[in-house]
Design a protein around this motif. Structure first.
Motif, PDB file in Angstrom:
ATOM      1  N   UNK A 190       0.822  -1.110  -0.048  1.00 25.20           N
ATOM      2  CA  UNK A 190      -0.057   0.120   0.232  1.00 25.20           C
ATOM      3  C   UNK A 190       0.738   1.344   0.061  1.00 25.20           C
ATOM      4  N   UNK A 191       1.972   1.400   0.796  1.00 23.62           N
ATOM      5  CA  UNK A 191       2.702   2.474   0.905  1.00 23.62           C
ATOM      6  C   UNK A 191       3.332   2.772  -0.375  1.00 23.62           C
ATOM      7  N   UNK A 192       4.018   1.959  -1.054  1.00 18.25           N
ATOM      8  CA  UNK A 192       4.484   1.914  -2.498  1.00 18.25           C
ATOM      9  C   UNK A 192       3.470   2.768  -3.411  1.00 18.25           C
ATOM     10  N   UNK A 193       2.143   2.419  -3.429  1.00 17.24           N
ATOM     11  CA  UNK A 193       1.224   2.869  -4.300  1.00 17.24           C
ATOM     12  C   UNK A 193       0.943   4.361  -3.895  1.00 17.24           C
ATOM     13  N   UNK A 194       0.640   4.272  -2.510  1.00 14.74           N
ATOM     14  CA  UNK A 194       0.220   5.717  -2.054  1.00 14.74           C
ATOM     15  C   UNK A 194       1.407   6.799  -2.205  1.00 14.74           C
ATOM     16  N   UNK A 195       2.536   6.209  -2.044  1.00 12.23           N
ATOM     17  CA  UNK A 195       3.523   7.343  -2.270  1.00 12.23           C
ATOM     18  C   UNK A 195       3.844   7.719  -3.678  1.00 12.23           C
ATOM     19  N   UNK A 196       3.476   6.654  -4.538  1.00 18.82           N
ATOM     20  CA  UNK A 196       3.813   7.073  -5.874  1.00 18.82           C
ATOM     21  C   UNK A 196       2.533   7.738  -6.352  1.00 18.82           C
ATOM     22  N   UNK A 197       1.372   7.603  -5.929  1.00 17.39           N
ATOM     23  CA  UNK A 197       0.111   8.331  -6.147  1.00 17.39           C
ATOM     24  C   UNK A 197       0.376   9.978  -6.015  1.00 17.39           C
ATOM     25  N   UNK A 198       1.084  10.160  -4.625  1.00 18.11           N
ATOM     26  CA  UNK A 198       1.402  11.414  -4.304  1.00 18.11           C
ATOM     27  C   UNK A 198       2.291  12.157  -5.198  1.00 18.11           C
ATOM     28  N   UNK A 199       3.501  11.288  -5.563  1.00 15.23           N
ATOM     29  CA  UNK A 199       4.582  11.990  -6.301  1.00 15.23           C
ATOM     30  C   UNK A 199       3.847  12.218  -7.680  1.00 15.23           C
ATOM     31  N   UNK A 200       3.064  11.541  -8.182  1.00  8.99           N
ATOM     32  CA  UNK A 200       2.751  11.747  -9.646  1.00  8.99           C
ATOM     33  C   UNK A 200       1.581  12.888  -9.531  1.00  8.99           C
ATOM     34  N   UNK A 201       0.706  12.922  -8.402  1.00 10.61           N
ATOM     35  CA  UNK A 201      -0.282  13.981  -8.508  1.00 10.61           C
ATOM     36  C   UNK A 201       0.434  15.438  -8.507  1.00 10.61           C
ATOM     37  N   UNK A 202       1.377  15.272  -7.610  1.00 14.85           N
ATOM     38  CA  UNK A 202       2.287  16.586  -7.566  1.00 14.85           C
ATOM     39  C   UNK A 202       3.092  17.032  -8.792  1.00 14.85           C
ATOM     40  N   UNK A 203       3.752  15.888  -9.696  1.00 14.39           N
ATOM     41  CA  UNK A 203       4.280  16.444 -10.665  1.00 14.39           C
ATOM     42  C   UNK A 203       3.358  16.635 -11.795  1.00 14.39           C
ATOM     43  N   UNK A 204       2.033  16.263 -11.667  1.00 16.50           N
ATOM     44  CA  UNK A 204       1.379  16.278 -12.795  1.00 16.50           C
ATOM     45  C   UNK A 204       0.308  17.355 -12.704  1.00 16.50           C
ATOM     46  N   UNK A 205       0.034  17.652 -11.686  1.00 11.28           N
ATOM     47  CA  UNK A 205      -1.059  18.866 -11.262  1.00 11.28           C
ATOM     48  C   UNK A 205      -0.853  20.027 -10.678  1.00 11.28           C
ATOM     49  N   UNK A 206       0.476  20.087 -10.116  1.00 13.32           N
ATOM     50  CA  UNK A 206       1.007  21.499  -9.110  1.00 13.32           C
ATOM     51  C   UNK A 206       1.640  22.194 -10.543  1.00 13.32           C
ATOM     52  N   UNK A 207       2.282  21.675 -11.556  1.00 11.06           N
ATOM     53  CA  UNK A 207       2.883  22.617 -12.672  1.00 11.06           C
ATOM     54  C   UNK A 207       1.615  23.169 -13.317  1.00 11.06           C
ATOM     55  N   UNK A 208       0.415  22.497 -13.559  1.00 13.90           N
ATOM     56  CA  UNK A 208      -0.484  23.085 -14.348  1.00 13.90           C
ATOM     57  C   UNK A 208      -1.127  24.371 -13.705  1.00 13.90           C
ATOM     58  N   UNK A 209      -0.796  24.671 -12.432  1.00 13.29           N
ATOM     59  CA  UNK A 209      -1.042  26.024 -11.911  1.00 13.29           C
ATOM     60  C   UNK A 209      -0.117  27.196 -12.279  1.00 13.29           C
ATOM     61  N   UNK A 210       0.800  26.710 -12.941  1.00 13.57           N
ATOM     62  CA  UNK A 210       1.862  27.818 -13.869  1.00 13.57           C
ATOM     63  C   UNK A 210       2.023  27.627 -15.112  1.00 13.57           C
TER      64      UNK A 210
END
Length: 588
Positions: free
Chosen positions: A260-280
């Motif tokens: 579960x940890x592997x999946x959740x950590x991966x999800x958080x990393x990808x959400x940050x990498x994909x959706x935070x840059x869209x703000x800028x």
């Protein structure tokens, strides 16, 4: 509105076929794979690279990352693997599970003039596979070919389900209600939650991916909608492992936590990498409609990159699991399960593990008996206690293994696994009985020690010869069982005949010594009991060897085999004479 309702009904019908086909195909693959994968699993996890390859390979073979993780939980719960060994396998399993998405993406192939493109369309080749599979199931007499046919049929049903789901969503592309529902997925957090919950309920990431691929063919789902769903369904697939971790020891629970940890950590990393840059910055591809190949690509990229990101940190993942699932502080050690119930979900692996445990039982039986005969001429209280403890362990082995094997025999297993179960059921009780005879000898030795009895010099010299023979037959039997060496197994019966002759001769000589007053009656009774136990142990060794030979021939008529062996086998006579010469009693 009616169109949407009926489309959903057809979608659910397609999902039912998809799940059933996946189950049938997975079952066939598990039987075909056999227990060798389990052996490799324990031997090839010494480094991360081989662990990843093995995890991916086994997951592709059994078509279920959930089953793979449940298996790891079971192996750790049995004390066979350590948590650290499972981490790289989990990474590999995450990658291996993406293969199904690429297969189901073939449903997106449109009409083409090229023959080769047309033939790989599921609507074309799945029908061919189904026909071939049915022919193999109905016509073939060999179980292995039937299993291959089952895999083909299961795959065809799976792809038929995928086609049904794809056809079901086509009318939805024009539906306003469907478009409004899809606007919910504009929220990436909600997309992750929906993907997690839905996959957790159906417990199949492959099915969730299949549904998403089918929905994508309506042309209404963008990358920004699909990616959170993919991330969520990757988390949701951990539900099976989490459920399987109930009732296991702490170390086994940590396997599920790591997953579960592997999946959740991966999800958080990808959400940050994909959706935070869209703000800028603008990311146009996120607004583009995704297709089934795009879904498979997102699924693969997430798991591969997630592995590359977290692979250097296995110790940290292990520490995180240890932190979340802490050890007991009451000083009480946790018990390991002999063979975990969860392995019954993958019968071929369970059979292999039963074989491993029976091999341990065989070694323990040999050690117990050899330690017991050492007490006859050199009695020590601590060694006696050790024999008692080992004999109790053998009783537990016999009880648990026999019960487990009976349950396992009721599963859908291959012919090879069926023969292996028969072999184990026929030999487990013999190994346990060797322990019983060891206990009898230990009690006899204790009686001699307590009463200060001893054998005559001649009887002692004869026992030395018998000791050497019984050690040899135990070594032959256990080695033949553990290695499956039938040549060694065939050497057991001639030696058993020699031991029978030795014990009969020793009893006869003992009677003569009693008459002449060389031996006391009391020590004579003990000697007779000891000889009986020696002879019985050689009988059990013979039973084990015969079981190995006969089951290999897919037969089980020990009496007929022994009759033919003694009557017409020249090799038996030669081996018998060799042993007879090697184990000669001293002249009177």
């Amino acid at each position: 509105m009616n169109d949407v309702v009926f489309a959903i009904i057809r979608l659910l019908c397609g999902l039912a076929f998809f799940l059933y086909g996946m189950d049938v195909m997975s079952g066939g693959l598990k039987k075909l794979a056999g227990g060798k994968l389990e052996q490799m699993l324990k031997k090839m996890t010494s480094n991360s690279f081989t662990g990843i390859l093995l995890g991916a390979g086994i997951t592709i073979a059994i078509q279920s990352s959930s089953a793979m993780t449940v298996m790891l939980v079971g192996l750790v719960n049995s004390g066979i693997m350590e948590l650290g060994q499972t981490i790289s396998v989990i990474f590999g399993s995450n990658i291996g599970t993406t293969v199904t998405a690429w297969i189901t993406s073939l449903s997106a192939i449109g009409d083409a003039d090229n023959f080769f493109i047309e033939i790989i369309k599921p609507s074309n080749f799945s029908g061919i596979l189904a026909f071939v599979g049915i022919v193999m199931i109905m016509m073939s007499k060999k179980k292995r070919r039937k299993d291959i046919g089952t895999i083909f049929v299961g795959f065809a049903v799976l792809m038929f389900g995928m086609e049904l789901m794809s056809d079901a969503v086509k009318p939805l592309s024009e539906s306003e209600q469907f478009s409004r529902i899809l606007t919910l997925f504009d929220n990436p957090v909600l997309g992750v939650v929906i993907g997690t919950v839905f996959t957790g309920i159906i417990q199949s990431s492959a099915a969730s991916i299949g549904i998403l691929q089918a929905l994508s063919m309506a042309g209404k789902i963008s990358y920004s909608m699909a990616i959170p769903l993919v991330l969520g369904l990757n988390i949701g697939t951990c539900a099976t492992a989490l459920l399987s971790s109930f009732g296991v020891n702490k170390k086994a629970k940590r396997v599920a936590v790591v997953h579960v940890s592997i999946k959740i950590i991966g999800m958080l990393v990808f959400m940050v990498l994909l959706y935070v840059p869209q703000l800028f910055i603008d990311m146009p591809f996120m607004r583009e409609n995704i297709n089934p190949f795009g879904v498979a690509l997102c699924h693969s990229v997430f798991n591969i990159l997630n592995t590359l990101i977290l692979l250097p940190f296995p110790k940290q993942l292990e520490k995180l699991a240890n932190f979340l699932v802490r050890d007991r502080h009451d000083g009480e050690a946790e018990e390991y399960t002999l063979i975990d119930e969860r392995l019954l979900q993958t019968p071929s692996f369970a059979v292999a593990e039963c074989n491993n445990q029976t091999c341990r039982m065989a070694s323990l039986a040999k050690k117990t008996f050899l330690e017991s005969i050492g007490l006859i001429f050199s009695f020590k209280g601590e060694n006696f206690d050790d024999v008692v403890q080992k004999e109790e362990s053998l009783d537990q082995y016999e009880d648990k293994l026999s019960t487990y094997l009976v349950r396992l025999s009721g599963k859908d297993i291959s012919d090879r696994d069926g023969r292996e179960i028969s072999k184990l059921l026929n030999t487990v009780s013999d190994f346990e009985r060797i322990g019983d005879h060891a206990m009898n000898i230990a009690f006899a030795a204790q009686g001699m020690h307590d009463k200060n009895l001893s054998f005559s010099v001649k009887a002692t010299e004869e026992f030395r010869v018998l000791d050497a023979a019984i050690r040899d037959i135990l070594e032959l039997t256990v080695k033949a069982f553990k290695t499956g060496d039938l040549a060694l197994a065939r050497q057991v019966e001639p030696l058993e005949q020699v031991i029978d002759t030795l014990t009969a001769t020793m009893k006869s000589r003992h009677v003569e010594r009693l008459k002449s007053g060389e031996c006391s009656v009391e020590s004579g009774i003990i000697l007779s009991d000891l000889l009986t136990n020696y002879e019985r142990v050689s009988d059990h060794c013979s039973n084990i060897a015969v079981a190995l030979i006969e089951i290999d021939k897919n037969e089980m008529d020990a009496h007929e085999y022994l009759h033919e062996l003694k009557k017409s086998d020249a090799g038996f006579e030669a081996q018998y004479e060799l042993y007879k010469e090697s184990y000669k009693l001293p002249q009177e």
